[in-house]
Scaffold this motif. Sequence first.
Motif, PDB file in Angstrom:
ATOM      1  N   ALA A 102     -69.259  20.735  98.111  1.00  0.00           N
ATOM      2  CA  ALA A 102     -70.510  21.451  98.387  1.00  0.00           C
ATOM      3  C   ALA A 102     -70.239  22.905  98.741  1.00  0.00           C
ATOM      4  O   ALA A 102     -71.010  23.797  98.360  1.00  0.00           O
ATOM      5  CB  ALA A 102     -71.262  20.759  99.520  1.00  0.00           C
ATOM      6  N   GLY A 106     -71.605  26.030  96.981  1.00  0.00           N
ATOM      7  CA  GLY A 106     -72.299  26.979  97.842  1.00  0.00           C
ATOM      8  C   GLY A 106     -71.780  28.395  97.719  1.00  0.00           C
ATOM      9  O   GLY A 106     -72.435  29.335  98.177  1.00  0.00           O
ATOM     10  N   THR A 135     -70.479  31.948 104.979  1.00  0.00           N
ATOM     11  CA  THR A 135     -71.354  31.354 105.992  1.00  0.00           C
ATOM     12  C   THR A 135     -70.794  31.676 107.366  1.00  0.00           C
ATOM     13  O   THR A 135     -69.599  31.497 107.601  1.00  0.00           O
ATOM     14  CB  THR A 135     -71.437  29.824 105.824  1.00  0.00           C
ATOM     15  N   ASP A 166     -65.838  27.029 103.653  1.00  0.00           N
ATOM     16  CA  ASP A 166     -66.430  28.306 103.256  1.00  0.00           C
ATOM     17  C   ASP A 166     -65.670  29.469 103.877  1.00  0.00           C
ATOM     18  O   ASP A 166     -65.365  30.468 103.221  1.00  0.00           O
ATOM     19  CB  ASP A 166     -67.900  28.322 103.688  1.00  0.00           C
ATOM     20  N   LYS A 307     -77.274  29.932  98.186  1.00  0.00           N
ATOM     21  CA  LYS A 307     -76.670  28.869  98.992  1.00  0.00           C
ATOM     22  C   LYS A 307     -77.467  27.569  98.873  1.00  0.00           C
ATOM     23  O   LYS A 307     -76.902  26.484  98.682  1.00  0.00           O
ATOM     24  CB  LYS A 307     -76.598  29.300 100.451  1.00  0.00           C
ATOM     25  N   THR A 308     -78.781  27.668  99.005  1.00  0.00           N
ATOM     26  CA  THR A 308     -79.616  26.467  98.992  1.00  0.00           C
ATOM     27  C   THR A 308     -79.542  25.755  97.651  1.00  0.00           C
ATOM     28  O   THR A 308     -79.314  24.539  97.579  1.00  0.00           O
ATOM     29  CB  THR A 308     -81.075  26.823  99.310  1.00  0.00           C
ATOM     30  N   ILE A 311     -75.694  24.473  96.904  1.00  0.00           N
ATOM     31  CA  ILE A 311     -75.272  23.307  97.683  1.00  0.00           C
ATOM     32  C   ILE A 311     -76.103  22.080  97.331  1.00  0.00           C
ATOM     33  O   ILE A 311     -75.569  20.988  97.117  1.00  0.00           O
ATOM     34  CB  ILE A 311     -75.347  23.607  99.193  1.00  0.00           C
ATOM     35  N   THR A 312     -77.434  22.250  97.265  1.00  0.00           N
ATOM     36  CA  THR A 312     -78.304  21.101  97.006  1.00  0.00           C
ATOM     37  C   THR A 312     -78.048  20.496  95.630  1.00  0.00           C
ATOM     38  O   THR A 312     -77.905  19.270  95.489  1.00  0.00           O
ATOM     39  CB  THR A 312     -79.784  21.507  97.128  1.00  0.00           C
ATOM     40  N   SER A 339     -78.421  23.404 103.928  1.00  0.00           N
ATOM     41  CA  SER A 339     -77.896  24.397 102.985  1.00  0.00           C
ATOM     42  C   SER A 339     -78.608  25.735 103.141  1.00  0.00           C
ATOM     43  O   SER A 339     -78.031  26.790 102.860  1.00  0.00           O
ATOM     44  CB  SER A 339     -78.034  23.888 101.550  1.00  0.00           C
ATOM     45  N   ALA A 342     -76.915  27.537 105.794  1.00  0.00           N
ATOM     46  CA  ALA A 342     -75.603  27.974 105.324  1.00  0.00           C
ATOM     47  C   ALA A 342     -75.679  29.378 104.735  1.00  0.00           C
ATOM     48  O   ALA A 342     -74.650  30.034 104.539  1.00  0.00           O
ATOM     49  CB  ALA A 342     -75.047  26.997 104.292  1.00  0.00           C
TER      50      ALA A 342
END
Length: 439
Positions: A102, A106, A135, A166, A307-308, A311-312, A339, A342
């Motif tokens: 992830a 990300g 992050t 990260d 990021k969202t 990662i998702t 996320s 993050a």
Amino acid sequence: MGIITRYREALKNETNAGIVLIIGAVVALVWANFPAQAARDLYETIAFTELFEFAGHSMTASVIASDFLLALFFFIVGMELKQEFVIGSLRDPKRALVPILAALFGMAGPIAVYSFAQLMSENPNWSGWAVPVATDIAFALGVLGLFGKGLPVALRTFLMTLAVVDDLLGITIIAVFFSSNLNFVYLAVSIAFVAVFGFCVQRRITHWYVLWPLGLLAWLFMFMSGIHATIAGVALGMMVPAIQRKDEPLPLTEHITERLNFYSAGIILPIFAFFAAGVNIVDSGGIMAMLTDPAAIGIYLGLPVGKTVGITLGVALMVYVFRLKLGKGLSLPDVMAVSMIAGIGFTVSLLIATLSFAADDPAGPHARVAVLLGTFISLVLGAILLRWRAAWHAKHPEIAESADGDDEPVDEVPAEPSDRTWGEVPGGEPEVEPGQYDR
């Protein structure tokens, strides 16, 4: 209780440490854009007037904050990394696989958003591609602790693992892409001092008059080698043993972190934020010039959106296609919420922003403000999503209990901030006999 003591105690809470960072950045931003020209000029004088020249570098207060003082923060980051790899969430690669992957997604997400913003622009600026990838682990965990009460414990472990990886990748980017005119002799000397430092701490020779000179010499020769000097801090931190001996109340990584965390979170990071965030928007084209700068767009959208989405979608791919498992009680909407926070990329993103652009490039100041804007968007939207998920879990406790997750026990990391410093792994640390090999 004195003011300093109360301040020290308050900083043990991750949320308070994040607030101090915000205050440092906001004070600088307001001062650098004060209506009175004399006030703006005073900030510029304090931050950018050359104090002395060292190894061919003009040493200003801003450079000292980012290259010298920040090395202590990265020393603590190095110890956190060591602890996570040895006794923390990264010690079992199988259990850590999903958040590790992830973290890679990300980083790819923000880079993709930044690249798209440049491709859509008539005047692309590719220099800032690395800025939105980081992050801020302390800040993100503070937000999770404040707004994520009631969420599964495994979510904090997920964020911790993701943010640690990260950080490691961000440090690698700094070392690889922001090094110039390498001097391998100085680099070898720096590594030698790091090795001597490691020899001392392995044998519990921890007198300040031994370790501080070794650390300073390692920093000095790393600085002179052409590699960003904060890497010396990471290397030194990775040398500290994370496994406690039978006669030690805490692992040495935790003991030293507790001793230094106040100076890092309470003094050095606010100073760094003060000098990194003090961008004169008034004299650099105004707010609209910043908001429409392609580099800034890539950053302030790359942090929350990149990021969202990265990662998702990455976790969805791993869970639904490759059949990997999340921690117990977690679902994809929980991952989406975490996320978003993050995307809080404060400290490391600001550092990369100061390194990415030439001194005369107007995108440089815009990039630093964009980091603040992207962090703010991530914080607000992340807080909303976390409260939404917490409310959902409160209404559906039976679903959370029966959720298909990892059957193995997860680290019981508390969901709320505690008196521990960020990144510590409570309890269960294995003990070793004195003299046994320490990792």
